[in-house]
Scaffold this motif. Sequence first.
Motif, PDB file in Angstrom:
ATOM      1  N   SER A 204       0.822  -1.213   0.000  1.00 42.04           N
ATOM      2  CA  SER A 204       0.000   0.000   0.000  1.00 42.04           C
ATOM      3  C   SER A 204       0.854   1.260   0.000  1.00 42.04           C
ATOM      4  O   SER A 204       0.330   2.363  -0.176  1.00 42.04           O
ATOM      5  N   VAL A 205       2.167   1.126   0.218  1.00 44.42           N
ATOM      6  CA  VAL A 205       3.037   2.296   0.224  1.00 44.42           C
ATOM      7  C   VAL A 205       3.249   2.838  -1.186  1.00 44.42           C
ATOM      8  O   VAL A 205       3.461   4.046  -1.372  1.00 44.42           O
ATOM      9  N   TYR A 206       3.147   1.975  -2.184  1.00 46.49           N
ATOM     10  CA  TYR A 206       3.486   2.397  -3.553  1.00 46.49           C
ATOM     11  C   TYR A 206       2.466   3.366  -4.157  1.00 46.49           C
ATOM     12  O   TYR A 206       2.863   4.339  -4.814  1.00 46.49           O
ATOM     13  N   PRO A 207       1.155   3.163  -3.946  1.00 47.78           N
ATOM     14  CA  PRO A 207       0.220   4.191  -4.428  1.00 47.78           C
ATOM     15  C   PRO A 207       0.465   5.555  -3.768  1.00 47.78           C
ATOM     16  O   PRO A 207       0.265   6.603  -4.408  1.00 47.78           O
ATOM     17  N   GLN A 208       0.905   5.543  -2.500  1.00 48.02           N
ATOM     18  CA  GLN A 208       1.181   6.810  -1.817  1.00 48.02           C
ATOM     19  C   GLN A 208       2.428   7.492  -2.407  1.00 48.02           C
ATOM     20  O   GLN A 208       2.473   8.717  -2.527  1.00 48.02           O
ATOM     21  N   ILE A 209       3.416   6.670  -2.746  1.00 41.74           N
ATOM     22  CA  ILE A 209       4.603   7.232  -3.407  1.00 41.74           C
ATOM     23  C   ILE A 209       4.210   7.806  -4.768  1.00 41.74           C
ATOM     24  O   ILE A 209       4.669   8.880  -5.163  1.00 41.74           O
ATOM     25  N   GLN A 210       3.338   7.081  -5.468  1.00 39.59           N
ATOM     26  CA  GLN A 210       2.849   7.556  -6.759  1.00 39.59           C
ATOM     27  C   GLN A 210       2.118   8.883  -6.591  1.00 39.59           C
ATOM     28  O   GLN A 210       2.291   9.816  -7.383  1.00 39.59           O
ATOM     29  N   ALA A 211       1.305   8.966  -5.515  1.00 36.98           N
ATOM     30  CA  ALA A 211       0.570  10.210  -5.263  1.00 36.98           C
ATOM     31  C   ALA A 211       1.515  11.355  -4.928  1.00 36.98           C
ATOM     32  O   ALA A 211       1.277  12.517  -5.310  1.00 36.98           O
ATOM     33  N   ALA A 212       2.610  11.038  -4.192  1.00 37.44           N
ATOM     34  CA  ALA A 212       3.585  12.080  -3.838  1.00 37.44           C
ATOM     35  C   ALA A 212       4.245  12.660  -5.074  1.00 37.44           C
ATOM     36  O   ALA A 212       4.688  13.828  -5.076  1.00 37.44           O
ATOM     37  N   MET A 213       4.307  11.882  -6.147  1.00 40.67           N
ATOM     38  CA  MET A 213       4.938  12.351  -7.384  1.00 40.67           C
ATOM     39  C   MET A 213       4.129  13.465  -8.043  1.00 40.67           C
ATOM     40  O   MET A 213       4.638  14.153  -8.939  1.00 40.67           O
TER      41      MET A 213
END
Length: 572
Positions: A204-213
């Motif tokens: 679930s951390v990867y969608p958040q990293i994607q959102a941070a981009m």
Amino acid sequence: MNLKHLSAEIHHQSQTIEDVFMNFSMEFPQLLGSGKSSTLDTLLETLQSLEDENNRSTRTETSYFTNYEDKYADLFANLNQKIQNLSQINTDISHIKDDSEEMELIALNAMVVSIKSGDKGRAFSKITENLQQLSSSMIALSARLSNEESSLINNVNNLKELFQEITTCQKNISSISSSEMSRISHCITRSSNPLQEMKQLSQSVYPQIQAAMEGLQLQDIIKQAFDHVIMCFDQFADEDSVDNSEEKLDTIAFNISLSSIAQGVLTDIGSHLKEASDIFSQKWEVVENILNQTEELRSSYVHNFSHSSSSSGELSIVAQLESATEGFQELLKNFSQFQGIQKKVVTVCRNIIDRAHGMYDVFASLRPVISRLQHVRILQQIEVSKNDAVMAVKDLVTDMDNLIMDSSNALDTMQVTIETFIAEISEMISIFTQTMADDNAKMTEVRTEKVAFFNAMQPIQERIYSLMQHFTVYPPEFRHQCDHVNEMLGQLQAIQMDFNRMKGQLSDEVQRLSDKKQQFMQTMSLHNYEIKDDRFKELIRKFTITAHKEVAGKIGGFEVESGSAPGDITFF
């Protein structure tokens, strides 16, 4: 602080911000691309491969051990029936033996009478002596027949006991194997479920990293805005380079306007920087929370599954697999026991056939004796009928005749029983022998698969042990990259503070120039002043953000085209 020095700082700040965004644009994709190279995934794959091997091994044994307790039910029933048949033979043997003993007793009595008759009873005595010898032979053969029958019954009972041992052995094998396979399956399930939950959380951390981009989308706008500020600073004129007061006033007024435009653009940059920083910080805070939760689960998992728990009584993964391996050693003992019993069964089956044929051989020896007894009986009857001296044994001769006939009938009955028994027991044992051969082949297959499974499990155990010693949820470089992102977030926040400082310095410079402009106007007795320098229009033609053009137009006192999206180039 002069404008030249401030321009250099803004140049530096622009490059620093560009470097930060560049680092973000490199780190985020690398973080997104490192999702499937951790110990967690390897451990899950290893446990799954162990489960697949376990299931494959279990399927073969399940198909074999299904209803194994009922497999020999018909055979047991047939053996019991054969033992009952043998009990009938035993009755016939006892009958013949009793008749033989009574015939021997009658022969002795007749012998006494013939001796008392002297020479007249000599012929009868000779006949009676033969009768006695034949009776003794009947007794001996009956005893042999009885011994053969007892041996046969013992072998049949041994076979029944061996069947029970085989069933017990199969039951033990099935029970131990089922227990150890269940233990392994339980271990895998117990170990895998927390890993699956951990993986779901970690992913679930990867969608958040994607959102941070998303914050990177402001990079171009901020860069363009900095370019506009720098263009403004590049246009600053040196007021000390002119001597004429009016030109100096015009230069100061021009620089004030440029500074005002730069102030407006810097405000815009500050807004975009805050927006980008907020996006990065808010999304990255969620990322950090997920990472912290994941680390708590990882630490808990290592503690719970790397070491045996005294409170719950649960063994560690490795300890449970080692315990299953010990159970496998016990399983191998039962496989060996099963094969040993099978060898005994083959021997007992052979003995049963041999003993059955042995009985028939004894029976074959009894038949001629009965025939000779009948012959002697006829001679005895003839001698009694013509010799008055032995007339007294006439009744004994009649009894002897009845006993011989009775033994002959018993022998006939026994012959049918023995022949039937031999035929049926031979067929039954032939079927059973084939069944045992099939069972042995199947058991060998099960044993081979078990050995292969546990041999394969050894390196898997070692791999699991190694993975548990260095258990990670994310790849090693992931945490380093996250730390780098945290450093850049801190750097971005520091840039915002420094950026506000530079805005303040620019405001101070604008105020200084405004005061200086006011002094010149007072000296020149002017109440208003319009800039004669027309370079604004040329400057703003280079702006690529419409809002900046509008700000410049208001400051310069001219109209510009409006309504275009930020970032688009517009012309007057």
